[in-house]
Motif scaffolding. Structure first.
Motif, PDB file in Angstrom:
ATOM      1  N   TRP A 152       0.783  -1.069   0.018  1.00 30.43           N
ATOM      2  CA  TRP A 152      -0.028  -0.249   0.009  1.00 30.43           C
ATOM      3  C   TRP A 152       0.966   1.341   0.026  1.00 30.43           C
ATOM      4  O   TRP A 152       0.631   2.352  -0.647  1.00 30.43           O
ATOM      5  CB  TRP A 152      -1.036  -0.083   1.172  1.00 30.43           C
ATOM      6  CG  TRP A 152      -2.223  -0.749   0.914  1.00 30.43           C
ATOM      7  CD1 TRP A 152      -2.101  -2.074   0.803  1.00 30.43           C
ATOM      8  CD2 TRP A 152      -3.328  -0.423   0.193  1.00 30.43           C
ATOM      9  NE1 TRP A 152      -3.586  -2.620   0.514  1.00 30.43           N
ATOM     10  CE2 TRP A 152      -4.469  -1.653   0.120  1.00 30.43           C
ATOM     11  CE3 TRP A 152      -4.115   0.829  -0.078  1.00 30.43           C
ATOM     12  CZ2 TRP A 152      -5.747  -1.607  -0.564  1.00 30.43           C
ATOM     13  CZ3 TRP A 152      -5.134   0.924  -0.731  1.00 30.43           C
ATOM     14  CH2 TRP A 152      -5.956  -0.166  -0.934  1.00 30.43           C
ATOM     15  N   THR A 153       1.909   1.258   0.832  1.00 31.14           N
ATOM     16  CA  THR A 153       2.798   2.466   0.551  1.00 31.14           C
ATOM     17  C   THR A 153       3.362   2.541  -0.569  1.00 31.14           C
ATOM     18  O   THR A 153       3.550   3.691  -1.288  1.00 31.14           O
ATOM     19  CB  THR A 153       4.077   2.279   1.818  1.00 31.14           C
ATOM     20  OG1 THR A 153       3.632   1.587   2.955  1.00 31.14           O
ATOM     21  CG2 THR A 153       4.761   3.307   1.804  1.00 31.14           C
ATOM     22  N   TYR A 156       0.786   4.077  -2.751  1.00 31.85           N
ATOM     23  CA  TYR A 156       0.408   5.593  -2.357  1.00 31.85           C
ATOM     24  C   TYR A 156       1.660   6.440  -2.572  1.00 31.85           C
ATOM     25  O   TYR A 156       1.703   7.575  -2.214  1.00 31.85           O
ATOM     26  CB  TYR A 156      -0.059   5.639  -0.953  1.00 31.85           C
ATOM     27  CG  TYR A 156      -1.316   5.211  -0.328  1.00 31.85           C
ATOM     28  CD1 TYR A 156      -2.337   5.643  -0.980  1.00 31.85           C
ATOM     29  CD2 TYR A 156      -1.422   4.363   0.662  1.00 31.85           C
ATOM     30  CE1 TYR A 156      -3.814   5.151  -0.820  1.00 31.85           C
ATOM     31  CE2 TYR A 156      -2.905   4.003   1.053  1.00 31.85           C
ATOM     32  CZ  TYR A 156      -3.836   4.600   0.242  1.00 31.85           C
ATOM     33  OH  TYR A 156      -5.205   4.389   0.599  1.00 31.85           O
ATOM     34  N   PHE A 164      -1.705   5.020  -7.654  1.00 32.35           N
ATOM     35  CA  PHE A 164      -2.765   5.978  -7.379  1.00 32.35           C
ATOM     36  C   PHE A 164      -2.644   7.001  -7.972  1.00 32.35           C
ATOM     37  O   PHE A 164      -3.704   7.809  -8.862  1.00 32.35           O
ATOM     38  CB  PHE A 164      -3.280   6.221  -5.962  1.00 32.35           C
ATOM     39  CG  PHE A 164      -3.813   5.282  -5.125  1.00 32.35           C
ATOM     40  CD1 PHE A 164      -5.113   4.941  -5.205  1.00 32.35           C
ATOM     41  CD2 PHE A 164      -3.043   4.292  -4.350  1.00 32.35           C
ATOM     42  CE1 PHE A 164      -5.681   4.051  -4.641  1.00 32.35           C
ATOM     43  CE2 PHE A 164      -3.501   3.231  -3.723  1.00 32.35           C
ATOM     44  CZ  PHE A 164      -4.917   3.071  -3.872  1.00 32.35           C
ATOM     45  N   TRP A 178      -0.401  11.829  -1.294  1.00 31.33           N
ATOM     46  CA  TRP A 178      -1.005  10.542  -0.362  1.00 31.33           C
ATOM     47  C   TRP A 178      -0.331  10.658   1.009  1.00 31.33           C
ATOM     48  O   TRP A 178      -0.452  11.587   1.907  1.00 31.33           O
ATOM     49  CB  TRP A 178      -0.744   9.226  -0.988  1.00 31.33           C
ATOM     50  CG  TRP A 178      -1.262   9.180  -2.580  1.00 31.33           C
ATOM     51  CD1 TRP A 178      -0.473   9.372  -3.709  1.00 31.33           C
ATOM     52  CD2 TRP A 178      -2.570   9.281  -2.899  1.00 31.33           C
ATOM     53  NE1 TRP A 178      -1.454   9.443  -4.851  1.00 31.33           N
ATOM     54  CE2 TRP A 178      -2.614   9.548  -4.212  1.00 31.33           C
ATOM     55  CE3 TRP A 178      -3.695   9.028  -2.337  1.00 31.33           C
ATOM     56  CZ2 TRP A 178      -3.977   9.520  -5.084  1.00 31.33           C
ATOM     57  CZ3 TRP A 178      -5.203   9.103  -3.074  1.00 31.33           C
ATOM     58  CH2 TRP A 178      -5.242   9.323  -4.455  1.00 31.33           C
ATOM     59  N   THR A 179       0.388   9.393   1.345  1.00 27.64           N
ATOM     60  CA  THR A 179       0.587   9.309   2.988  1.00 27.64           C
ATOM     61  C   THR A 179       1.793  10.157   3.359  1.00 27.64           C
ATOM     62  O   THR A 179       1.739  10.489   4.407  1.00 27.64           O
ATOM     63  CB  THR A 179       1.084   7.495   3.072  1.00 27.64           C
ATOM     64  OG1 THR A 179       1.964   7.509   2.089  1.00 27.64           O
ATOM     65  CG2 THR A 179      -0.121   6.624   3.008  1.00 27.64           C
ATOM     66  N   MET A 184      -3.809  13.977   3.845  1.00 27.32           N
ATOM     67  CA  MET A 184      -4.456  12.756   3.495  1.00 27.32           C
ATOM     68  C   MET A 184      -4.141  11.611   4.070  1.00 27.32           C
ATOM     69  O   MET A 184      -4.593  10.687   3.667  1.00 27.32           O
ATOM     70  CB  MET A 184      -4.035  12.753   1.972  1.00 27.32           C
ATOM     71  CG  MET A 184      -4.304  14.040   1.042  1.00 27.32           C
ATOM     72  SD  MET A 184      -4.157  13.499  -0.593  1.00 27.32           S
ATOM     73  CE  MET A 184      -5.066  12.237  -0.901  1.00 27.32           C
ATOM     74  N   PHE A 185      -3.287  11.713   5.062  1.00 23.21           N
ATOM     75  CA  PHE A 185      -2.814  10.433   5.595  1.00 23.21           C
ATOM     76  C   PHE A 185      -3.578   9.536   6.318  1.00 23.21           C
ATOM     77  O   PHE A 185      -3.811   8.286   5.831  1.00 23.21           O
ATOM     78  CB  PHE A 185      -1.678  10.798   6.857  1.00 23.21           C
ATOM     79  CG  PHE A 185      -0.940   9.720   7.427  1.00 23.21           C
ATOM     80  CD1 PHE A 185      -0.067   8.923   6.839  1.00 23.21           C
ATOM     81  CD2 PHE A 185      -1.551   8.999   8.720  1.00 23.21           C
ATOM     82  CE1 PHE A 185       0.695   7.938   7.412  1.00 23.21           C
ATOM     83  CE2 PHE A 185      -0.762   8.205   9.111  1.00 23.21           C
ATOM     84  CZ  PHE A 185       0.436   7.414   8.807  1.00 23.21           C
ATOM     85  N   CYS A 188      -6.079   7.868   3.460  1.00 24.07           N
ATOM     86  CA  CYS A 188      -5.044   6.386   3.263  1.00 24.07           C
ATOM     87  C   CYS A 188      -5.395   5.317   4.058  1.00 24.07           C
ATOM     88  O   CYS A 188      -5.712   4.356   3.316  1.00 24.07           O
ATOM     89  CB  CYS A 188      -3.873   6.917   2.774  1.00 24.07           C
ATOM     90  SG  CYS A 188      -3.350   8.260   1.537  1.00 24.07           S
ATOM     91  N   MET A 192      -7.159   2.100   3.037  1.00 26.95           N
ATOM     92  CA  MET A 192      -6.659   0.543   3.179  1.00 26.95           C
ATOM     93  C   MET A 192      -7.483  -0.392   4.271  1.00 26.95           C
ATOM     94  O   MET A 192      -7.605  -1.498   3.966  1.00 26.95           O
ATOM     95  CB  MET A 192      -5.350   0.702   3.835  1.00 26.95           C
ATOM     96  CG  MET A 192      -4.316  -0.614   3.826  1.00 26.95           C
ATOM     97  SD  MET A 192      -3.317  -0.384   4.924  1.00 26.95           S
ATOM     98  CE  MET A 192      -2.418  -1.812   5.221  1.00 26.95           C
TER      99      MET A 192
END
Lengths: 330, 309
Positions: A152-153, A156, A164, A178-179, A184-185, A188, A192
């Protein structure tokens, strides 16, 4: 409640039957043996609970009333300070920020439940490949959160090759961070989490929906209801006990969020960008890990006790509310 | 079963033209809804699987390819550096290694799971099939466990373990689990209540003691339930994060569990992506294989607990 208790006792007396003279002695001996053996067999999990959960809980409360010398993890090095730790955390804006972030993480729950119910409803009737789909939907649940966080990291990634950002590029939009972006953290993390948990909710709902009386759907068919109507007027109301149950365990889980944030947080210092991922457990952990900066064990224990009380209150509220609103099948 | 009958109804209905037409139209509409539903399910399944696919292909892409601007769904050329790194024991002294982590995880989790399961099963047997004074009180105490979240007691646990010298050793991860778990007791108790009393009583008539009745009669009958609980508890132990980080994270790398090893790899360096992915694949493969082999037990096990719990 009292009535059922009395009935149960009456039934028990009946079951034992009237004492027969002569047989009495042997019976009472075997009963006593059964009691002893029953306790011996039933006891270990209770002892485990008392030693490893209940005693620490008491100690946690004692610790929260004491001040610890920094860098010491020994109970011998504490001095009583009353409710100073609680005063300190309640005066700390970070605690309220952590509480707010923790509550925001609960936003994933309605989505998990909605998608879970939708999936379960679509999987209601048998068809080719149903079993495979069930297995797929539940898959993220058995996987370790750290391993999943790696992908996912990467998806992102703030770079333009992140998945993304590539999807955004398809629509001509500029890449996002993103993260790495404090604003947005949490979003995100929530997205997930929904991906991760909805399969579990779907599985629970499938069990529940399987128990719904099929004649309800049949009579709805005869009345000409379409599938959307059937979903909202039969499936949803009949699934309310499960909805409440999943909401409860979802909230209890979300209140304890830490692992997924720790694993998704690539910033080695702090809890996410600008502490955007500081949860209550994060607050508790950092006080323990960095006593000089964040106050040490007393603060940590006070936070965990505060968290415990919040969870207990939520459990009670949920039980009360669900008694009022839940639609029971039987 | 009943659904099939419903679908067959229109065909068997009396041949009244008006009604038949209406039913047919409804049938078609239903079909359309069905197709939309299937497409939605397929889409959902794809969304679930995409991250797993990306994990797998990225573990085979060289860092240069990972960081190049175009993303492909298939590696241009297979690069095994990530796996070579994962299986390299030379760096193990500092951050440990996934295989060492995997070994440690199995070493800590398996005995705990097996002993804990046996103890939980015994307790469940006593709660479901034996009558003794104080049973309900004892069960009530056990109920409390379900309400008490584990995270809340982590800090005092850490303090106690550090005082008795358990921090840095696997004991905090092993010993508590060997006392059995309340959730498992509930599940097995539920299952055992479904087993007729007569079976157990007959065994006792034949001269088996309570304990042997559990061991020789109840255990074999409850094998599916035990397998479900074994797998679920094992997966729980395998994926346990907070405990190992807290109790082992600062200590000797040769004692790290898999999750601690993985969590040490979290870093902002994107050049490390391939290594991370390869390690994650190594960590996930055993679990996914176990899951695929036992999915019947897991899915049915969880469903049963959902309905009865």
């Amino acid at each position: 409640m009292e009535h059922t208790l009395c009935n149960a006792q009456a039934a028990a007396v009946e079951e034992r039957g009237a004492p027969v003279p002569g047989k009495r002695m042997t019976r009472s001996i075997s009963r006593r043996r059964e009691t002893a053996l029953g306790w011996a067999m039933a006891l270990p999990p209770v002892i485990g609970f008392l030693i490893f959960t209940f005693a620490p809980l008491i100690i946690s409360f004692v610790m929260s009333l004491n001040e610890f010398s920094r860098y010491s993890y020994s109970l011998a090095d504490m001095t009583y300070c009353g409710f100073e730790n609680y005063k300190a955390i309640f005066a700390d804006p970070d605690l309220w920020k952590a509480l707010g972030i923790t509550l925001l993480l609960c936003l994933s729950i309605p989505f998990e439940i909605f998608f879970g119910l939708l999936i379960a409803n679509l999987l209601r009737k048998p068809f080719f490949g149903r079993r495979v789909l069930r297995v797929i939907f539940f898959l993220p649940n058995i996987c370790s959160i750290v391993a999943l966080a790696f992908v996912w990291t990467y998806m992102y990634s703030p770079q333009e090759y992140g998945l993304f950002n590539r999807i955004l590029a398809l629509f001509g939009a500029d890449p996002l961070r993103w993260t790495s972006d404090a604003k947005m953290f949490l979003v995100c993390i929530i997205v997930m989490t929904i991906w991760n948990v909805m399969g579990y909710d779907a599985l629970m709902f499938q069990a529940q929906i399987g128990n719904i009386n099929q004649s309800l759907y049949e009579s709805a068919d005869l009345d000409g209801a379409n599938c959307v109507q059937k979903f909202f007027f039969i499936t949803v109301p009949m699934a309310t006990p499960m909805i409440f149950y999943l909401a409860l365990i979802g909230i209890i889980g979300a209140m304890q969020s830490y692992a997924r944030i720790d694993a998704m947080d690539i910033d080695p210092y702090g809890m996410g960008p600008e502490d955007a991922g500081l949860t209550l457990v994060g607050y508790m952990m950092r006080a323990q890990e960095e006593p000089l900066a964040f106050g040490g064990l007393g603060i940590s224990a006070a936070t965990s006790f505060f968290l415990g009380i919040i969870i207990a209150v939520m459990t009670v509220i949920n039980l009360k509310v669900s008694k009022k609103w839940v639609h029971y099948n039987d | 079963m009943t659904e099939i009958n419903v679908n067959q109804l229109p065909a068997q209905a009396p041949a009244d033209g008006e009604i038949k037409k209406k039913k047919l139209r409804r049938h078609k509409k239903l079909r359309a809804a069905d197709v939309i539903g299937k497409i939605a399910l397929l889409l959902g399944a794809i969304i679930i699987l995409v991250p797993f696919w990306i994990l797998l292909i990225t573990s085979f892409k060289s860092p240069a390819e990972i960081m190049s601007a175009d993303f492909t769904w298939w590696p241009k050329e297979f690069n095994l550096d990530g796996y070579i790194n994962a299986f390299n024991f030379e760096t193990a002294a500092i951050t440990s290694n996934v295989l060492i982590g995997l070994g440690n995880t199995l070493l800590y989790t398996l005995p705990t799971t097996i002993i804990g399961l046996f103890v939980s099963g015994m307790s469940a047997y006593a709660f479901s099939k034996m009558h003794f004074k104080g049973r309900e009180v004892l069960f009530g105490v056990l109920l409390l466990t379900m309400v008490m979240p584990g995270t809340v007691v982590l800090i005092p646990q850490y303090t106690i373990y550090s005082m008795i010298g358990w921090v840095g050793t696997p004991f905090p991860l092993m010993i508590p689990g060997m006392f059995g778990a309340a959730g498992t007791v509930f599940f097995l108790r539920q299952f055992m209540r479904g087993v007729p009393d007569e079976i157990v009583e007959a065994a006792e008539m034949d001269g088996l003691g309570k304990f042997r009745a559990y061991w020789m009669i109840m255990l074999p009958v409850c094998v599916p339930a035990f397998i479900a609980q074994f797998v679920l508890n094992f997966i729980g132990g395998y994926n346990d994060y907070l405990g190992p980080i807290l109790f082992l994270g600062e200590g000797d790398p040769s004692r790290f569990t898999l999750q601690v090893v993985l969590s040490n790899m979290v870093s902002p360096q994107e050049s490390e992506t391939q290594k991370r992915m390869a390690n994650a694949v190594v960590a996930l493969v055993p679990l996914i294989i176990l899951y695929l082999f036992s999915q019947n037990f897991i899915i049915d096990g969880i469903s049963v607990s959902a309905v009865k719990g």
